[in-house]
Write a protein that holds these residues in place. Structure first.
Motif, mmCIF file in Angstrom:
data_model
loop_
_atom_site.group_PDB
_atom_site.id
_atom_site.type_symbol
_atom_site.label_atom_id
_atom_site.label_comp_id
_atom_site.label_asym_id
_atom_site.label_seq_id
_atom_site.Cartn_x
_atom_site.Cartn_y
_atom_site.Cartn_z
ATOM 1 N N SER A 1 -2.673 4.054 -3.529
ATOM 2 C CA SER A 1 -2.439 3.051 -4.573
ATOM 3 C C SER A 1 -2.049 1.729 -3.937
ATOM 4 N N GLU A 2 -2.172 0.691 -4.714
ATOM 5 C CA GLU A 2 -1.763 -0.670 -4.342
ATOM 6 C C GLU A 2 -2.619 -1.276 -3.236
ATOM 7 N N PHE A 3 -3.812 -0.760 -3.034
ATOM 8 C CA PHE A 3 -4.778 -1.402 -2.147
ATOM 9 C C PHE A 3 -6.177 -0.875 -2.518
ATOM 10 N N PRO A 4 -7.229 -1.607 -2.153
ATOM 11 C CA PRO A 4 -8.605 -1.186 -2.505
ATOM 12 C C PRO A 4 -9.071 -0.038 -1.618
ATOM 13 N N LYS B 1 -3.738 4.970 6.497
ATOM 14 C CA LYS B 1 -4.729 3.950 6.133
ATOM 15 C C LYS B 1 -5.162 3.214 7.389
ATOM 16 N N SER B 2 -6.474 3.109 7.560
ATOM 17 C CA SER B 2 -7.048 2.324 8.648
ATOM 18 C C SER B 2 -6.413 2.720 9.977
ATOM 19 N N HIS B 3 -5.968 1.771 10.758
ATOM 20 C CA HIS B 3 -5.359 2.080 12.051
ATOM 21 C C HIS B 3 -3.876 2.374 11.893
ATOM 22 N N ALA B 4 -3.594 3.338 10.998
ATOM 23 C CA ALA B 4 -2.228 3.822 10.759
ATOM 24 C C ALA B 4 -1.299 2.690 10.352
ATOM 25 N N SER B 5 -1.834 1.720 9.609
ATOM 26 C CA SER B 5 -0.987 0.637 9.135
ATOM 27 C C SER B 5 -0.057 1.095 8.015
ATOM 28 N N THR B 6 -0.465 2.148 7.316
ATOM 29 C CA THR B 6 0.359 2.733 6.272
ATOM 30 C C THR B 6 0.290 4.244 6.414
ATOM 31 N N TRP B 7 1.460 4.886 6.259
ATOM 32 C CA TRP B 7 1.564 6.341 6.334
ATOM 33 C C TRP B 7 2.092 6.878 5.007
ATOM 34 N N ALA C 1 0.832 -1.203 0.000
ATOM 35 C CA ALA C 1 0.000 0.000 0.000
ATOM 36 C C ALA C 1 0.865 1.251 0.000
ATOM 37 N N GLN C 2 0.447 2.251 -0.763
ATOM 38 C CA GLN C 2 1.174 3.513 -0.809
ATOM 39 C C GLN C 2 0.219 4.684 -0.692
ATOM 40 N N LEU C 3 0.697 5.728 -0.012
ATOM 41 C CA LEU C 3 -0.056 6.969 0.146
ATOM 42 C C LEU C 3 0.878 8.134 -0.166
ATOM 43 N N VAL C 4 0.397 9.084 -0.960
ATOM 44 C CA VAL C 4 1.211 10.244 -1.320
ATOM 45 C C VAL C 4 0.393 11.511 -1.088
ATOM 46 N N GLU C 5 0.868 12.330 -0.133
ATOM 47 C CA GLU C 5 0.191 13.586 0.168
ATOM 48 C C GLU C 5 0.760 14.722 -0.682
ATOM 49 N N SER C 6 -0.054 15.742 -0.864
ATOM 50 C CA SER C 6 0.390 16.953 -1.550
ATOM 51 C C SER C 6 -0.488 18.117 -1.107
#
Lengths: 107, 114
Positions: free
Chosen positions: B25-28, B98-104, B2-7
């Protein structure tokens, strides 16, 4: 709000040492707790979810335990790359709250 | 993975507005609750907002309630944070999680200063 009290605020340990960081919640949160690692100028990384479940890809020297109000993060054999700040977060109730962090230095 | 990109972070004057975005990206994305968390310079983390997968349930920290609005567009795999009436104390790195901060995400810096 649920207060998360983390200790110690900082510690210094040697490579190979066993290190324990604790987080205490002001009320019971079951196992709705995560542990995170943050290196300088980097985004945090999730280590543990549900108090004791290791995130995929995290080395097995990291472990978490506890339920209710008292939780621990243990590093079984400290490695140089473990130098970082570690913090906990409760997600039992809103507002989600964080511990103040533990800065871990390698001697 | 899973990836997250802020701007969207930038320097803004007190009282101004900004809109942050977070692309997943890389997750539903449509199946997961999301949060915004911020970290003032040299300080600890503060959770500021939650939105569930369908936008039906939203929560805010008291410090931003009435000034910030979270939203999402599941078709665009995007999370947003509209920030109005910004104050100096809103200066921070803003992360989406994502969710319980599993991905930042990597974070985006918001500086409120005249």
């Amino acid at each position: 709000d649920i207060q998360m009290t983390q200790s110690p605020s900082s510690l210094s340990a040697s490579v190979g040492d066993r290190v324990t960081i604790t987080c205490r919640a002001s009320q019971g949160i079951s196992t709705w707790l995560g542990w995170y690692q943050q290196k300088p100028e980097k985004a945090p990384k999730s280590l543990i979810y549900g108090a004791s479940n290791l995130q995929s890809g995290v080395p097995s020297r990291f472990s978490g335990s506890g339920s209710g109000t008292d939780f621990t993060l243990t590093i079984s054999s400290l490695q140089p790359e473990d130098s970082a700040t570690y913090f906990c977060q409760q997600y039992d109730d809103f507002p989600y709250t964080f511990g103040q962090g533990t800065k871990l230095e390698i001697k | 993975e899973a990836q997250l990109v802020e701007s969207g972070g930038s320097l803004v004057q007190p009282g101004g507005s900004l809109r942050l975005s977070c692309i997943a990206s890389e997750f539903p994305f449509k199946d997961f609750e999301m949060n915004w968390v911020r970290q003032p310079p040299g300080k600890g983390m503060e959770w500021i907002s939650y939105i569930d997968s369908s936008s039906a349930t939203i929560y805010y920290a008291d410090s931003v309630k009435g000034r910030f609005t979270v939203s999402r567009d599941n078709a665009r795999n995007s999370l947003y944070l509209q920030m109005n009436n910004l104050r100096a104390e809103d200066t921070a790195i803003y992360y989406c999680t994502k969710s319980h901060a599993s991905t930042w995400g990597q974070g985006t810096l918001v500086t409120v200063s005249s």
